[in-house]
Scaffold this motif. Structure first.
Motif, PDB file in Angstrom:
ATOM      1  N   PRO A 146      25.232  47.069  34.866  1.00  0.00           N
ATOM      2  CA  PRO A 146      25.547  47.048  36.303  1.00  0.00           C
ATOM      3  C   PRO A 146      26.985  46.695  36.659  1.00  0.00           C
ATOM      4  CG  PRO A 146      23.398  46.076  35.941  1.00  0.00           C
ATOM      5  CD  PRO A 146      23.998  46.297  34.578  1.00  0.00           C
ATOM      6  N   ILE A 147      27.825  46.321  35.663  1.00  0.00           N
ATOM      7  CA  ILE A 147      29.252  46.152  35.960  1.00  0.00           C
ATOM      8  C   ILE A 147      29.836  47.448  36.511  1.00  0.00           C
ATOM      9  CG2 ILE A 147      30.062  46.827  33.683  1.00  0.00           C
ATOM     10  CD1 ILE A 147      32.306  44.874  33.864  1.00  0.00           C
ATOM     11  N   LEU A 148      29.179  48.576  36.188  1.00  0.00           N
ATOM     12  CA  LEU A 148      29.613  49.874  36.707  1.00  0.00           C
ATOM     13  C   LEU A 148      29.597  49.892  38.228  1.00  0.00           C
ATOM     14  CD1 LEU A 148      27.642  52.033  34.126  1.00  0.00           C
ATOM     15  CD2 LEU A 148      30.127  51.758  34.225  1.00  0.00           C
ATOM     16  N   GLY A 149      28.799  49.001  38.840  1.00  0.00           N
ATOM     17  CA  GLY A 149      28.738  48.940  40.297  1.00  0.00           C
ATOM     18  C   GLY A 149      30.052  48.560  40.949  1.00  0.00           C
ATOM     19  N   VAL A 150      30.914  47.805  40.222  1.00  0.00           N
ATOM     20  CA  VAL A 150      32.211  47.433  40.803  1.00  0.00           C
ATOM     21  C   VAL A 150      33.361  48.235  40.211  1.00  0.00           C
ATOM     22  CG1 VAL A 150      31.544  45.087  41.433  1.00  0.00           C
ATOM     23  CG2 VAL A 150      32.509  45.523  39.158  1.00  0.00           C
ATOM     24  N   ILE A 151      33.088  49.040  39.168  1.00  0.00           N
ATOM     25  CA  ILE A 151      34.151  49.841  38.552  1.00  0.00           C
ATOM     26  C   ILE A 151      34.146  51.262  39.083  1.00  0.00           C
ATOM     27  CG2 ILE A 151      35.031  50.767  36.378  1.00  0.00           C
ATOM     28  CD1 ILE A 151      33.882  48.302  34.991  1.00  0.00           C
ATOM     29  N   ILE A 152      32.964  51.903  39.053  1.00  0.00           N
ATOM     30  CA  ILE A 152      32.863  53.262  39.593  1.00  0.00           C
ATOM     31  C   ILE A 152      32.822  53.167  41.108  1.00  0.00           C
ATOM     32  CG2 ILE A 152      31.407  55.305  39.746  1.00  0.00           C
ATOM     33  CD1 ILE A 152      30.543  54.861  36.916  1.00  0.00           C
ATOM     34  N   MET A 158      37.294  46.487  44.956  1.00  0.00           N
ATOM     35  CA  MET A 158      38.479  47.339  45.102  1.00  0.00           C
ATOM     36  C   MET A 158      38.902  47.459  46.557  1.00  0.00           C
ATOM     37  SD  MET A 158      37.982  50.490  42.446  1.00  0.00           S
ATOM     38  CE  MET A 158      37.997  50.259  40.662  1.00  0.00           C
ATOM     39  N   ILE A 159      37.934  47.531  47.444  1.00  0.00           N
ATOM     40  CA  ILE A 159      38.246  47.622  48.875  1.00  0.00           C
ATOM     41  C   ILE A 159      39.036  46.397  49.326  1.00  0.00           C
ATOM     42  CG2 ILE A 159      37.244  47.652  51.195  1.00  0.00           C
ATOM     43  CD1 ILE A 159      34.858  49.211  49.956  1.00  0.00           C
ATOM     44  N   LEU A 160      38.596  45.210  48.905  1.00  0.00           N
ATOM     45  CA  LEU A 160      39.281  43.982  49.292  1.00  0.00           C
ATOM     46  C   LEU A 160      40.646  43.878  48.621  1.00  0.00           C
ATOM     47  CD1 LEU A 160      36.253  41.520  49.181  1.00  0.00           C
ATOM     48  CD2 LEU A 160      37.275  42.621  51.174  1.00  0.00           C
ATOM     49  N   TYR A 161      40.751  44.323  47.373  1.00  0.00           N
ATOM     50  CA  TYR A 161      42.045  44.311  46.683  1.00  0.00           C
ATOM     51  C   TYR A 161      43.042  45.204  47.416  1.00  0.00           C
ATOM     52  CZ  TYR A 161      45.511  44.984  42.955  1.00  0.00           C
ATOM     53  OH  TYR A 161      46.692  45.045  42.235  1.00  0.00           O
ATOM     54  N   ALA A 162      42.607  46.413  47.774  1.00  0.00           N
ATOM     55  CA  ALA A 162      43.497  47.333  48.493  1.00  0.00           C
ATOM     56  C   ALA A 162      43.880  46.776  49.863  1.00  0.00           C
ATOM     57  CB  ALA A 162      42.822  48.694  48.648  1.00  0.00           C
ATOM     58  N   MET A 163      42.961  46.025  50.481  1.00  0.00           N
ATOM     59  CA  MET A 163      43.246  45.416  51.778  1.00  0.00           C
ATOM     60  C   MET A 163      44.392  44.406  51.667  1.00  0.00           C
ATOM     61  SD  MET A 163      40.564  43.390  54.253  1.00  0.00           S
ATOM     62  CE  MET A 163      40.607  41.863  53.296  1.00  0.00           C
ATOM     63  N   VAL A 164      44.435  43.665  50.541  1.00  0.00           N
ATOM     64  CA  VAL A 164      45.476  42.658  50.335  1.00  0.00           C
ATOM     65  C   VAL A 164      46.797  43.304  49.930  1.00  0.00           C
ATOM     66  CG1 VAL A 164      46.163  40.640  48.981  1.00  0.00           C
ATOM     67  CG2 VAL A 164      43.792  40.879  49.734  1.00  0.00           C
ATOM     68  N   THR A 165      46.741  44.299  49.040  1.00  0.00           N
ATOM     69  CA  THR A 165      47.970  44.880  48.497  1.00  0.00           C
ATOM     70  C   THR A 165      48.516  46.034  49.334  1.00  0.00           C
ATOM     71  OG1 THR A 165      46.730  46.457  47.128  1.00  0.00           O
ATOM     72  CG2 THR A 165      47.238  44.300  46.156  1.00  0.00           C
ATOM     73  N   MET A 330      34.191  33.266  34.942  1.00  0.00           N
ATOM     74  CA  MET A 330      33.042  32.457  34.528  1.00  0.00           C
ATOM     75  C   MET A 330      32.613  31.474  35.613  1.00  0.00           C
ATOM     76  SD  MET A 330      34.079  31.478  30.607  1.00  0.00           S
ATOM     77  CE  MET A 330      34.313  32.700  29.326  1.00  0.00           C
ATOM     78  N   PHE A 331      33.523  31.170  36.533  1.00  0.00           N
ATOM     79  CA  PHE A 331      33.253  30.120  37.508  1.00  0.00           C
ATOM     80  C   PHE A 331      33.310  30.580  38.964  1.00  0.00           C
ATOM     81  CE2 PHE A 331      35.035  28.185  33.697  1.00  0.00           C
ATOM     82  CZ  PHE A 331      34.111  27.197  33.424  1.00  0.00           C
ATOM     83  N   MET A 332      33.854  31.763  39.211  1.00  0.00           N
ATOM     84  CA  MET A 332      34.073  32.182  40.594  1.00  0.00           C
ATOM     85  C   MET A 332      33.611  33.619  40.782  1.00  0.00           C
ATOM     86  SD  MET A 332      37.653  32.041  42.783  1.00  0.00           S
ATOM     87  CE  MET A 332      37.799  30.282  42.545  1.00  0.00           C
ATOM     88  N   ASP A 333      33.031  33.925  41.937  1.00  0.00           N
ATOM     89  CA  ASP A 333      32.564  35.286  42.196  1.00  0.00           C
ATOM     90  C   ASP A 333      33.747  36.208  42.417  1.00  0.00           C
ATOM     91  OD1 ASP A 333      32.776  35.967  45.380  1.00  0.00           O
ATOM     92  OD2 ASP A 333      32.575  33.820  45.016  1.00  0.00           O
ATOM     93  N   ILE A 334      33.516  37.494  42.228  1.00  0.00           N
ATOM     94  CA  ILE A 334      34.589  38.481  42.241  1.00  0.00           C
ATOM     95  C   ILE A 334      35.259  38.601  43.613  1.00  0.00           C
ATOM     96  CG2 ILE A 334      33.081  40.443  42.780  1.00  0.00           C
ATOM     97  CD1 ILE A 334      34.743  42.108  40.796  1.00  0.00           C
ATOM     98  N   ILE A 335      34.498  38.419  44.681  1.00  0.00           N
ATOM     99  CA  ILE A 335      35.064  38.547  46.020  1.00  0.00           C
ATOM    100  C   ILE A 335      36.086  37.440  46.282  1.00  0.00           C
ATOM    101  CG2 ILE A 335      34.548  38.632  48.483  1.00  0.00           C
ATOM    102  CD1 ILE A 335      33.439  40.990  46.865  1.00  0.00           C
ATOM    103  N   SER A 336      35.667  36.182  46.057  1.00  0.00           N
ATOM    104  CA  SER A 336      36.569  35.045  46.290  1.00  0.00           C
ATOM    105  C   SER A 336      37.782  35.117  45.381  1.00  0.00           C
ATOM    106  CB  SER A 336      35.826  33.730  46.058  1.00  0.00           C
ATOM    107  OG  SER A 336      34.673  33.641  46.854  1.00  0.00           O
ATOM    108  N   LEU A 361      42.565  47.645  38.744  1.00  0.00           N
ATOM    109  CA  LEU A 361      41.438  48.039  37.899  1.00  0.00           C
ATOM    110  C   LEU A 361      41.162  46.985  36.833  1.00  0.00           C
ATOM    111  CD1 LEU A 361      40.617  49.680  35.031  1.00  0.00           C
ATOM    112  CD2 LEU A 361      39.309  50.065  37.128  1.00  0.00           C
ATOM    113  N   LEU A 362      42.228  46.454  36.216  1.00  0.00           N
ATOM    114  CA  LEU A 362      42.056  45.419  35.191  1.00  0.00           C
ATOM    115  C   LEU A 362      41.408  44.170  35.789  1.00  0.00           C
ATOM    116  CD1 LEU A 362      45.434  45.619  33.202  1.00  0.00           C
ATOM    117  CD2 LEU A 362      43.235  46.694  32.654  1.00  0.00           C
ATOM    118  N   MET A 363      41.853  43.776  36.977  1.00  0.00           N
ATOM    119  CA  MET A 363      41.276  42.605  37.639  1.00  0.00           C
ATOM    120  C   MET A 363      39.799  42.839  37.931  1.00  0.00           C
ATOM    121  SD  MET A 363      42.295  40.801  41.280  1.00  0.00           S
ATOM    122  CE  MET A 363      43.495  39.623  40.696  1.00  0.00           C
TER     123      MET A 363
END
Length: 431
Positions: A146-152, A158-165, A330-336, A361-363
């Motif tokens: 299910p990691i594919l859910g945030v990669i594909i 990715m939406i939040l990353y693009a919002m910041v950058t 390991m300690f923090m969710d991907i969104i935060s 993409l690496l992040m």
């Protein structure tokens, strides 16, 4: 590092250790830094909260969350799994491959790892065990795929990353396709090798008539990702508009064509999606206040100067960042983590000449792997609950697949052309 920075760090970590909700920990730590340490009027925090919510990009998140909930309430998910199974289920390890492929299908619509674990894992783990697969293997593959859910794409992270950058969201989405297929291929190859060696029973090879019947039954579900990406990259509509179109399409298919969802379910789906979306939005708001304090104190710039003075190589920098992100995951969710760390890393990317799309993409992969790593990997606990096993059992089960994903991550770190190929092809990105 100044004493005030240590105070802020200690306050944030203390709140998280005390199980204070993430958004409150971020908000109150940022508010304390702005008002007490920086001496700024606390009303500035209110302005920051408003500004953080006043972003058109967040509409994409809201509607893709709704689309994912529609799919899990109706039968689109089951039809996607059935399609994947008829395509590869007859191979050694075919049912596991079907689960991996189904995660790719579902990830291409939902944008969430957690939703993919619940929707696909809850259906596939019992099916794998029932068909003779070892339980540990079954848990491992359906917890990590299910990691594919945030990669594909579409990917909420990715939406939040693009919002910041301020990167092009459509271009950033394109970076996820090839890495996603690489992970699917590598995990499927491992499943084939393991199941062939163990002699796991295979399913009968379907006839062309049976394949055609399943594809005909699933055609409306399969058209959903085609509609989303075809519309975006043909220029017919934007990513924001694609999210809305996807929701209306999913509602229409489930209510009118499949008729597996009732009108009485609509309210429940909308309310559930609203709660999930609100959870994401308050994290965005809290992270924005904390980010405002970091910006005011010029902490990202100071960190960039310190790193540049100690690391000269781009590759050493990327390796160090990979390790750091894996630990943070390991300690923090991907969104935060995305909202907090992206502003800190941006100055460093410029200093080392790292492309922001490549880094995004690496992040995403690094923090996505965090869903499957203890002590706080959410996917570990979800899968553990499904099979009534502890986190240690699930952690051992996912290890081979996490190692595969780490190998792909390392390859992509030093092969940026694989990440940037599609953005360059579609948009002439980077010349």
């Amino acid at each position: 590092m100044e004493a005030s920075h240590f105070i802020i760090l200690a306050l944030l970590l203390g709140c998280l250790a005390a199980t204070v909700p993430v958004f409150m920990a971020l908000f109150f730590t940022g508010l304390f830094g702005l008002s007490v340490i920086a001496g700024i009027d606390p009303l500035v925090a209110v302005e920051v909260l408003y500004r953080s919510m006043d972003k058109f990009a967040l509409i994409v998140v809201l509607f893709f969350v709704l689309c994912g909930n529609i799919m899990t309430t109706g039968t689109i998910v089951q039809k996607l799994v059935k399609t994947a199974n008829v395509l590869v289920g007859f191979l050694p390890g075919g049912l596991a491959m079907a689960g991996i492929l189904a995660c790719g299908f579902f990830g291409a619509i939902s944008g969430s790892t957690v939703a993919t674990v619940v929707a696909i894992g809850g259906f596939m783990i019992p099916a794998l065990v029932q068909h003779g697969y070892q339980e540990r293997f079954s848990v491992g593959v359906m917890t990590t795929a299910p990691i594919l859910g945030v990669i594909i794409p579409p990917s909420i992270a990715m939406i939040l990353y693009a919002m910041v950058t301020n990167d092009s969201l459509e271009a950033l989405f394109l970076t996820g396709f090839l890495p996603g297929f690489m992970i699917m291929g590598a995990m499927s190859l491992y499943a084939w090798l393991v199941c062939r060696r163990q002699g796991v029973p295979t399913q009968p090879k379907p006839t062309l008539r049976e394949v055609a019947a399943v594809l005909r039954e699933s055609i409306w579900a399969l058209l959903l990702p085609v509609l989303i990406f075809g519309g975006i990259y043909s220029g017919f509509f934007t990513a924001n508009e694609a999210a809305v179109v996807a929701c209306f399409y999913a509602f229409f298919v489930e209510l009118v064509i499949h008729r597996d969802m009732k009108f009485s379910d609509v309210k429940k789906v909308v309310v559930s999606s609203a709660v999930t979306s609100a959870t994401l939005l308050v994290i965005v708001a809290g992270a924005s206040v904390f980010g405002e304090y970091l910006t005011f104190e010029q902490i990202p710039t100071k960190i960039a100067d310190a790193v540049v003075s100690n690391i000269q190589s781009q590759w050493v920098f990327l390796l160090a960042v990979n390790v750091l992100l894996l630990v943070i995951g390991m300690f923090m969710d991907i969104i935060s983590a995305t909202l907090i760390l992206t502003p800190i890393f941006l100055p460093l990317l410029k200093q080392f000449g790292v492309d922001t799309l490549h880094f995004g993409l690496l992040m995403t992969i690094n923090l996505g792997i965090g869903y499957c790593t203890p002590p706080l990997g959410v996917s570990l606990y979800i899968s553990g609950a499904m099979v009534d096993k502890g986190v240690l059992y699930v952690s051992r089960a996912v290890l081979p697949f996490v190692l595969i994903q780490l190998a792909i991550l390392l390859l992509l770190t030093f092969w940026p052309d694989a990440v940037l190929l599609l953005p360059r092809w579609f948009y002439g990105y980077g010349g």
